[in-house]
Design a protein around this motif. Sequence first.
Motif, PDB file in Angstrom:
ATOM      1  N   MET A 233       0.846  -1.191   0.000  1.00  0.00           N
ATOM      2  CA  MET A 233       0.000   0.000   0.000  1.00  0.00           C
ATOM      3  C   MET A 233       0.879   1.238   0.000  1.00  0.00           C
ATOM      4  SD  MET A 233      -3.307   0.952   2.355  1.00  0.00           S
ATOM      5  CE  MET A 233      -2.536   1.661   3.808  1.00  0.00           C
ATOM      6  N   MET A 234       0.572   2.148  -0.919  1.00  0.00           N
ATOM      7  CA  MET A 234       1.311   3.408  -0.984  1.00  0.00           C
ATOM      8  C   MET A 234       0.648   4.438  -0.087  1.00  0.00           C
ATOM      9  SD  MET A 234       2.237   5.911  -4.200  1.00  0.00           S
ATOM     10  CE  MET A 234       3.652   5.014  -4.812  1.00  0.00           C
ATOM     11  N   VAL A 235       1.412   4.942   0.865  1.00  0.00           N
ATOM     12  CA  VAL A 235       0.984   6.032   1.742  1.00  0.00           C
ATOM     13  C   VAL A 235       1.934   7.188   1.482  1.00  0.00           C
ATOM     14  CG1 VAL A 235       0.519   6.757   4.099  1.00  0.00           C
ATOM     15  CG2 VAL A 235       0.239   4.346   3.470  1.00  0.00           C
ATOM     16  N   GLY A 236       1.392   8.341   1.082  1.00  0.00           N
ATOM     17  CA  GLY A 236       2.269   9.415   0.612  1.00  0.00           C
ATOM     18  C   GLY A 236       2.894   8.964  -0.695  1.00  0.00           C
ATOM     19  N   ASP A 237       4.209   8.857  -0.718  1.00  0.00           N
ATOM     20  CA  ASP A 237       4.872   8.344  -1.914  1.00  0.00           C
ATOM     21  C   ASP A 237       5.730   7.122  -1.590  1.00  0.00           C
ATOM     22  OD1 ASP A 237       6.794   9.598  -0.439  1.00  0.00           O
ATOM     23  OD2 ASP A 237       7.594  10.841  -2.052  1.00  0.00           O
ATOM     24  N   VAL A 238       5.371   6.432  -0.491  1.00  0.00           N
ATOM     25  CA  VAL A 238       6.155   5.279  -0.038  1.00  0.00           C
ATOM     26  C   VAL A 238       5.296   4.020  -0.054  1.00  0.00           C
ATOM     27  CG1 VAL A 238       7.504   4.288   1.861  1.00  0.00           C
ATOM     28  CG2 VAL A 238       7.581   6.764   1.430  1.00  0.00           C
ATOM     29  N   TRP A 239       5.841   2.944  -0.636  1.00  0.00           N
ATOM     30  CA  TRP A 239       5.155   1.656  -0.634  1.00  0.00           C
ATOM     31  C   TRP A 239       5.491   0.901   0.654  1.00  0.00           C
ATOM     32  CZ3 TRP A 239       1.380   0.395  -3.827  1.00  0.00           C
ATOM     33  CH2 TRP A 239       1.311   1.003  -5.074  1.00  0.00           C
ATOM     34  N   HIS A 240       4.466   0.344   1.293  1.00  0.00           N
ATOM     35  CA  HIS A 240       4.628  -0.440   2.515  1.00  0.00           C
ATOM     36  C   HIS A 240       4.071  -1.840   2.276  1.00  0.00           C
ATOM     37  CE1 HIS A 240       5.621   3.148   4.955  1.00  0.00           C
ATOM     38  NE2 HIS A 240       4.743   3.763   4.176  1.00  0.00           N
TER      39      HIS A 240
END
Length: 316
Positions: A233-240
């Motif tokens: 899941m991308m939150v902001g511009d970071v994939w987690h």
Amino acid sequence: MKVLTVHHPHSFRPGDFPPLAIALGYFDGIHLGHQKVIRTAREIAEQNGWKSAVMTFEPHPSVVLGKKKEGIELITPLGDKIKLIEALGIDYLFIVRFTSSFANLLPQQFVDQYLAVLGAKHVVAGFDYTYGKFGKGNMGNLPEYANGRFAITTVGKVVLENSEEKVSSTLIRTKIREGKVRDVERLLGRYYEIKGVVVHGEKRGRQLGFPTANIQLSDPYMLPPNGVYIVQMMVGDVWHNGLCSVGYNPTFKNPDEYEKTTEVYLLDFSETIYGEEVIVRWLRRIREEKKFDRVEDLIEEMKRDEQAARSYFEKY
């Protein structure tokens, strides 16, 4: 890319647009077959010093033609479609509003009013593309309707390596409904993704030791069947990295009385993200949704799901 919404009847006149190579199609999914059609139009435009264009339609024709009583679930809603087409290097995107009056155009009228007038010098579409009232226009009779005003390229079916099955939106829908998200990835040439906003839920996951983000979809995306999936899941511009549960939480609820939820548990993540716009990328299906007699059994299963996800990410 210049995006134009075209209402029928439109008021464009010959000369309003430069010479265009136009790709035609509804293009739900922008899958490997669609990409070939669109890239072919772009390449023809580049070879001739023209501009490239895509003509698509909104809403889905089956909704207007009465084949679907309600809105259709989509692989790529319009916003996603626009971004994907732009990424393919297209100059113009025509979004034609598909209405009953537009659907009643005869094939010759569609060609005259929507291809010739808009500057088509070359038209590209898949072998099974149809147009005009009752879909009577096809790639076989398009040269007759074009009457020498533009050239035509028909793109044959695209199949996956070691397969005779045609890459199509219909096949992708089937794979999504079956939960075969890895197959969907191969057909799209990218991961299947949905977008939404993190909203407040019942916060039961937090009580169980697995705090989840409850996702409210931003568009009518197709969802895979109820079950647990490995996702990012991308939150902001970071994939987690994480897990996604789709379903009704049957251990706690009666499926007949509650709406389906899409909840994502992110590994090693503790931020508060209510109101954030996120993208969920589907990687693998782990299991179907289950009803547990004891909450303790559910927690143990969730621990096994988490370990499966961690093992996946360590491997890939």
